[in-house]
Design an enzyme around this catalytic site. Structure first.
Site, PDB file in Angstrom:
ATOM      1  CB  SER A 231      -0.958   0.003   1.197  1.00 48.52           C
ATOM      2  OG  SER A 231      -0.246  -0.080   2.405  1.00 48.52           O
TER       3      SER A 231
ATOM      4  CG  ASN B 108       1.697  -7.285 -14.008  1.00 50.69           C
ATOM      5  OD1 ASN B 108       1.983  -6.547 -13.052  1.00 50.69           O
ATOM      6  ND2 ASN B 108       2.083  -8.542 -14.054  1.00 50.69           N
TER       7      ASN B 108
ATOM      8  CG  ASP C 157       1.484 -20.975 -13.881  1.00 51.66           C
ATOM      9  OD1 ASP C 157       2.636 -21.466 -13.827  1.00 51.66           O
ATOM     10  OD2 ASP C 157       0.938 -20.679 -14.951  1.00 51.66           O
TER      11      ASP C 157
ATOM     12  CE1 TYR D   1       9.217 -17.447 -15.016  1.00 51.14           C
ATOM     13  CE2 TYR D   1       9.142 -16.775 -12.717  1.00 51.14           C
ATOM     14  CZ  TYR D   1       9.654 -16.639 -13.981  1.00 51.14           C
ATOM     15  OH  TYR D   1      10.621 -15.687 -14.230  1.00 51.14           O
TER      16      TYR D   1
END
Length: 143
Positions: free
Chosen positions: A63, A75, A81, A84
């Site tokens: 934050s 992105n 996942d 990787y």
């Protein structure tokens, strides 16, 4: 309890610690990066992990990341996942600088949590749905 194998690619960054409160785990920059306004950089987080089968990691800024360094994660949210998972599949933070800034090695710039992957689903085509329309977009339709 699930176990995650982790490879550290830098001996100077602080090791990830078990958290006592909350569900998100901080990740640190594994390099010092100077960025000018408009620069893009994939900042190394200095770790590779083997996530448990059936899980993925969601990576988001902390934050305070924008307030402290003026960078955005390009992105919006990173999804890693468990495929990787090689020794050299190093996690990175895709940063876009909105002002001149310096991120130092060991700064906590993002966080992650482990989530179960979406189950296998099947889509069934229908002509109508059984729910009441709410109207609007991103709201209940009320002003």
């Amino acid at each position: 309890m699930e176990k995650i194998k982790i490879k550290y690619h830098d001996n100077e960054i602080e090791k990830i610690k078990e958290i006592a409160v909350g569900d998100w785990i901080d990740l640190r920059a594994a390099e010092t990066v100077a960025m000018n306004t408009g620069d893009f950089k994939l900042i190394s987080l200095g770790v590779s992990m083997k996530l448990p089968d059936g899980y993925e990691a969601h990576v988001v800024p902390r934050s305070s990341t924008f307030k402290k360094w003026g960078v955005l994660q390009t992105n919006s949210m990173g999804v890693i996942d468990n495929s990787y998972s090689g020794t050299n599949d190093i996690w990175r933070f895709p940063a876009l600088a909105m002002r001149d800034t310096v991120i130092n090695k060991n700064d906590r710039i993002c966080q992650f949590r482990i989530m179960k992957r979406q189950p296998t689903i099947e889509f069934e085509k229908v002509d109508t749905l059984d729910s009441v329309d709410r109207g609007g977009f991103g709201s209940t339709g009320a002003n």
